[in-house]
Design a protein around this motif. Structure first.
Motif, PDB file in Angstrom:
ATOM      1  N   GLY A  69       0.784  -1.226   0.000  1.00 25.13           N
ATOM      2  CA  GLY A  69       0.000   0.000   0.000  1.00 25.13           C
ATOM      3  C   GLY A  69       0.816   1.276   0.000  1.00 25.13           C
ATOM      4  O   GLY A  69       0.351   2.311  -0.488  1.00 25.13           O
ATOM      5  N   ALA A  70       2.035   1.237   0.535  1.00 26.95           N
ATOM      6  CA  ALA A  70       2.860   2.447   0.540  1.00 26.95           C
ATOM      7  C   ALA A  70       3.101   2.959  -0.868  1.00 26.95           C
ATOM      8  O   ALA A  70       3.266   4.169  -1.075  1.00 26.95           O
ATOM      9  N   SER A  71       3.107   2.074  -1.855  1.00 27.95           N
ATOM     10  CA  SER A  71       3.314   2.509  -3.242  1.00 27.95           C
ATOM     11  C   SER A  71       2.146   3.364  -3.725  1.00 27.95           C
ATOM     12  O   SER A  71       2.337   4.374  -4.415  1.00 27.95           O
ATOM     13  N   ILE A  72       0.933   2.958  -3.373  1.00 32.65           N
ATOM     14  CA  ILE A  72      -0.254   3.732  -3.758  1.00 32.65           C
ATOM     15  C   ILE A  72      -0.311   5.043  -2.988  1.00 32.65           C
ATOM     16  O   ILE A  72      -0.626   6.098  -3.547  1.00 32.65           O
ATOM     17  N   TYR A  73      -0.020   4.994  -1.696  1.00 36.79           N
ATOM     18  CA  TYR A  73      -0.030   6.221  -0.905  1.00 36.79           C
ATOM     19  C   TYR A  73       0.930   7.251  -1.496  1.00 36.79           C
ATOM     20  O   TYR A  73       0.604   8.431  -1.622  1.00 36.79           O
ATOM     21  N   ALA A  74       2.122   6.804  -1.857  1.00 34.68           N
ATOM     22  CA  ALA A  74       3.112   7.720  -2.423  1.00 34.68           C
ATOM     23  C   ALA A  74       2.631   8.279  -3.761  1.00 34.68           C
ATOM     24  O   ALA A  74       2.766   9.480  -4.031  1.00 34.68           O
ATOM     25  N   ALA A  75       2.062   7.414  -4.606  1.00 29.98           N
ATOM     26  CA  ALA A  75       1.577   7.871  -5.907  1.00 29.98           C
ATOM     27  C   ALA A  75       0.440   8.866  -5.752  1.00 29.98           C
ATOM     28  O   ALA A  75       0.381   9.889  -6.464  1.00 29.98           O
ATOM     29  N   LEU A  76      -0.471   8.600  -4.834  1.00 32.33           N
ATOM     30  CA  LEU A  76      -1.589   9.515  -4.615  1.00 32.33           C
ATOM     31  C   LEU A  76      -1.114  10.864  -4.086  1.00 32.33           C
ATOM     32  O   LEU A  76      -1.577  11.921  -4.538  1.00 32.33           O
ATOM     33  N   ALA A  77      -0.191  10.827  -3.134  1.00 32.10           N
ATOM     34  CA  ALA A  77       0.315  12.082  -2.580  1.00 32.10           C
ATOM     35  C   ALA A  77       1.035  12.897  -3.649  1.00 32.10           C
ATOM     36  O   ALA A  77       0.816  14.110  -3.782  1.00 32.10           O
ATOM     37  N   GLU A  78       1.890  12.257  -4.421  1.00 28.54           N
ATOM     38  CA  GLU A  78       2.625  12.965  -5.471  1.00 28.54           C
ATOM     39  C   GLU A  78       1.708  13.418  -6.608  1.00 28.54           C
ATOM     40  O   GLU A  78       2.068  14.326  -7.357  1.00 28.54           O
ATOM     41  N   SER A  79       0.524  12.807  -6.715  1.00 33.04           N
ATOM     42  CA  SER A  79      -0.434  13.194  -7.753  1.00 33.04           C
ATOM     43  C   SER A  79      -1.424  14.243  -7.265  1.00 33.04           C
ATOM     44  O   SER A  79      -2.322  14.641  -8.018  1.00 33.04           O
ATOM     45  N   GLY A  80      -1.284  14.674  -5.999  1.00 32.17           N
ATOM     46  CA  GLY A  80      -2.079  15.786  -5.505  1.00 32.17           C
ATOM     47  C   GLY A  80      -3.311  15.445  -4.706  1.00 32.17           C
ATOM     48  O   GLY A  80      -4.112  16.333  -4.390  1.00 32.17           O
ATOM     49  N   PHE A  81      -3.494  14.180  -4.321  1.00 32.64           N
ATOM     50  CA  PHE A  81      -4.683  13.808  -3.563  1.00 32.64           C
ATOM     51  C   PHE A  81      -4.605  14.251  -2.102  1.00 32.64           C
ATOM     52  O   PHE A  81      -5.630  14.490  -1.465  1.00 32.64           O
ATOM     53  N   PHE A  82      -3.420  14.317  -1.541  1.00 33.27           N
ATOM     54  CA  PHE A  82      -3.200  14.789  -0.178  1.00 33.27           C
ATOM     55  C   PHE A  82      -1.735  15.178  -0.044  1.00 33.27           C
ATOM     56  O   PHE A  82      -0.910  14.804  -0.883  1.00 33.27           O
ATOM     57  N   PRO A  83      -1.362  15.951   0.992  1.00 34.07           N
ATOM     58  CA  PRO A  83       0.020  16.440   1.115  1.00 34.07           C
ATOM     59  C   PRO A  83       1.018  15.296   1.324  1.00 34.07           C
ATOM     60  O   PRO A  83       0.749  14.337   2.066  1.00 34.07           O
ATOM     61  N   THR A  84       2.158  15.396   0.679  1.00 36.00           N
ATOM     62  CA  THR A  84       3.192  14.361   0.830  1.00 36.00           C
ATOM     63  C   THR A  84       3.696  14.279   2.266  1.00 36.00           C
ATOM     64  O   THR A  84       4.188  13.226   2.684  1.00 36.00           O
ATOM     65  N   GLU A  85       3.577  15.346   3.028  1.00 38.83           N
ATOM     66  CA  GLU A  85       4.039  15.332   4.416  1.00 38.83           C
ATOM     67  C   GLU A  85       3.317  14.261   5.223  1.00 38.83           C
ATOM     68  O   GLU A  85       3.869  13.696   6.178  1.00 38.83           O
ATOM     69  N   GLU A  86       2.076  13.949   4.841  1.00 33.89           N
ATOM     70  CA  GLU A  86       1.301  12.952   5.577  1.00 33.89           C
ATOM     71  C   GLU A  86       1.889  11.550   5.432  1.00 33.89           C
ATOM     72  O   GLU A  86       1.607  10.662   6.242  1.00 33.89           O
ATOM     73  N   LEU A  87       2.719  11.326   4.419  1.00 30.74           N
ATOM     74  CA  LEU A  87       3.313  10.009   4.226  1.00 30.74           C
ATOM     75  C   LEU A  87       4.142   9.575   5.435  1.00 30.74           C
ATOM     76  O   LEU A  87       4.289   8.382   5.696  1.00 30.74           O
ATOM     77  N   LYS A  88       4.661  10.530   6.177  1.00 29.38           N
ATOM     78  CA  LYS A  88       5.468  10.197   7.356  1.00 29.38           C
ATOM     79  C   LYS A  88       4.645   9.548   8.460  1.00 29.38           C
ATOM     80  O   LYS A  88       5.208   8.971   9.398  1.00 29.38           O
ATOM     81  N   THR A  89       3.320   9.625   8.363  1.00 30.28           N
ATOM     82  CA  THR A  89       2.461   9.023   9.397  1.00 30.28           C
ATOM     83  C   THR A  89       2.121   7.574   9.079  1.00 30.28           C
ATOM     84  O   THR A  89       1.342   6.953   9.801  1.00 30.28           O
ATOM     85  N   HIS A  90       2.678   7.045   8.010  1.00 28.08           N
ATOM     86  CA  HIS A  90       2.373   5.672   7.591  1.00 28.08           C
ATOM     87  C   HIS A  90       2.504   4.685   8.744  1.00 28.08           C
ATOM     88  O   HIS A  90       3.495   4.671   9.471  1.00 28.08           O
ATOM     89  N   TYR A  91       1.464   3.879   8.937  1.00 27.82           N
ATOM     90  CA  TYR A  91       1.474   2.799   9.931  1.00 27.82           C
ATOM     91  C   TYR A  91       1.447   3.291  11.377  1.00 27.82           C
ATOM     92  O   TYR A  91       1.662   2.512  12.299  1.00 27.82           O
ATOM     93  N   GLN A  92       1.218   4.578  11.583  1.00 22.18           N
ATOM     94  CA  GLN A  92       1.184   5.111  12.942  1.00 22.18           C
ATOM     95  C   GLN A  92      -0.236   5.031  13.502  1.00 22.18           C
ATOM     96  O   GLN A  92      -1.220   5.034  12.747  1.00 22.18           O
ATOM     97  N   ASN A  93      -0.363   4.981  14.812  1.00 20.32           N
ATOM     98  CA  ASN A  93      -1.681   4.956  15.436  1.00 20.32           C
ATOM     99  C   ASN A  93      -2.474   6.196  15.040  1.00 20.32           C
ATOM    100  O   ASN A  93      -1.978   7.319  15.151  1.00 20.32           O
TER     101      ASN A  93
END
Length: 333
Positions: A69-93
Motif C-alpha cells: 500500500g505504501a506505493s499507492i499512498y506515495a503515488a496519490l500524494a505525489e499526484s495531488g490527492f493529499f500532502p506528501t508530508e502525511e506520508l510520514k504518518t504511515h502505519y502510525q496509530n
C-alpha cells in the motif's frame, strides 16, 4: 509541471524506503517491484482528478496486493490527492495511512489487504459500469502469490463470461511470495497459459520497463471484437532498485533499519535519481553512510526451501525471471 513516470517511480521507491523505515512496517520488496507499474498508471494511463476523488468519470483503480500500500499512498500524494508530508504518518496509530490500503484515503476505491478480493471487486465494478453504459476502465494490480487464491480464478471466469473488456488486470509477477519463490510454494507456471485458458487476452512483458508497460496498457485499452478482459503479466524483480534487496525474500517482511540498511538503500536510489526530482528527506543522500560488515546478514539465502532442505529439483529452486526476455502476447481466441 506534469511528472514523468520515471520521476514518479523514483519517488515511490524513495517514499517507500522512508515510510517503512519510520514505521517499522513491512513489504518494502513488494513496494519496490510494483513501483514502475503504479508510476506508469498514475503518470500516463489512469483518468482521475485529485480535486474530485469521487469524480464519476474517473477510471477505477484497485491495488489488490494491499500489503504494498505504501506505493499507492506515495503515488496519490505525489499526484495531488493529499500532502506528501502525511506520508510520514504511515502505519502510525490514528493515521489514515494504514499498513494495508484503506479507502478512507481520497483516491482509494477499495480497501485491500486480504489477498484474493481485489479482482472480484474490480470485476463487479467493471460489470456495473458496463450495465450503466459507461466507458471508464477498471484496473486491478495483483501479486503473483495472490493468484494462489481460488477467488482470483472465480473472478477471472466471471470477467470472461460477461466479456468485461473494460477490466484490465496487472500481475506484479516478481516470482516471490511470503517465504519463498512462487514455484517453490505452489506452482503457477505456465502462468500465461492459465489466464488464456480462462478466456483472457494475455500480454507478458518486462514489468520494470516503462516503455513496455506503456505499450501494454495501450494495447489493453484497444477495443477488440472478442471483448475479452486483458491481463498484463508484468515480470518484475522483487526489491528492484536496491541491489541488496533484489530477489531476497528477507525483504518481504523486513524494513530498512537504522545503519547500513537505510543508508545503503537511500544512497543507491540517489545514484539513479532522475533529473527534476528532489528527495524530500535526504536531499543529497547520506553523506557519511554506514556499510555492512562481514558479520551482517546480507547476500544470504533466506528462502524457506533453503532452510527446510526440500527435495525440489534444482531447476525449480531458483526461478528468477529475466524480465528483458519476457515479452509475449497471447490471445484468448
Amino acid at each position: 509541471m506534469s511528472m514523468t513516470s520515471n520521476q514518479l517511480a523514483w519517488l515511490i521507491r524513495r517514499h517507500g524506503i522512508e515510510m517503512t523505515h519510520l514505521s517499522g512496517g513491512s513489504h518494502i520488496g513488494a513496494i519496490l517491484s510494483v513501483a514502475d507499474i503504479i508510476a506508469v498508471l498514475y503518470a500516463d494511463v489512469l483518468k482521475y482528478d485529485p480535486e474530485k476523488p469521487e469524480w464519476e468519470e474517473r477510471d477505477r483503480m484497485i491495488l489488490s496486493k494491499g500489503h504494498a500500500g505504501a506505493s499507492i499512498y506515495a503515488a496519490l500524494a505525489e499526484s495531488g490527492f493529499f500532502p506528501t508530508e502525511e506520508l510520514k504518518t504511515h502505519y502510525q496509530n490514528g493515521s489514515r495511512l494504514s499498513g494495508h490500503v484503506s479507502h478512507h484515503l481520497p483516491g482509494v476505491d477499495f480497501s485491500t489487504g486480504s489477498l484474493g478480493h481485489g479482482l472480484s471487486a474490480g470485476a463487479g465494478m467493471a460489470y456495473a459500469l458496463k450495465k450503466d453504459g459507461k466507458s471508464q476502465k477498471v484496473y486491478v494490480v495483483l501479486g503473483d502469490g495472490e493468484c494462489d487464491e481460488g477467488s482470483v480464478w472465480e473472478a477471472a471466469l466471471f470477467a470472461n463470461h460477461f466479456r468485461l473488456d473494460n477490466l484490465i488486470a496487472v500481475v506484479d509477477h516478481n516470482h516471490m511470495q511470503s517465504l519463498d519463490f512462487c514455484e517453490n510454494t505452489l506452482e503457477l507456471e505456465d502462468f500465461g497459459a492459465k489466464w488464456k485458458a480462462f478466456g483472457w487476452n494475455v500480454i507478458e512483458i518486462n514489468g520494470n520497463s516503462h516503455e513496455k508497460l506503456k505499450a501494454a496498457f495501450r494495447q489493453a485499452q484497444e477495443k477488440t471484437e472478442d471483448h475479452h478482459p486483458t491481463v498484463i503479466i508484468a515480470n518484475t524483480i522483487k526489491g528492484y532498485g536496491v541491489r541488496f534487496m533484489q530477489n531476497d525474500i528477507l525483504w518481504h517482511y523486513r524494513f530498512p533499519h537504522d545503519g547500513w540498511e537505510y543508508d545503503c538503500a537511500v544512497n543507491e536510489l540517489h545514484k539513479n535519481k532522475p533529473e527534476g526530482v528532489d528527495d524530500p528527506y535526504t536531499p543529497d543522500g547520506i553523506a557519511d553512510p554506514c556499510f555492512p560488515s562481514e558479520e551482517d546478514d546480507v547476500g544470504n539465502d533466506h528462502t524457506y526451501s533453503y532452510t527446510w532442505n526440500t527435495t525440489y529439483p534444482e531447476q525449480m529452486r531458483r526461478v528468477t525471471a529475466d524480465p528483458a526476455t519476457s515479452d509475449r502476447v497471447r490471445s484468448a481466441e
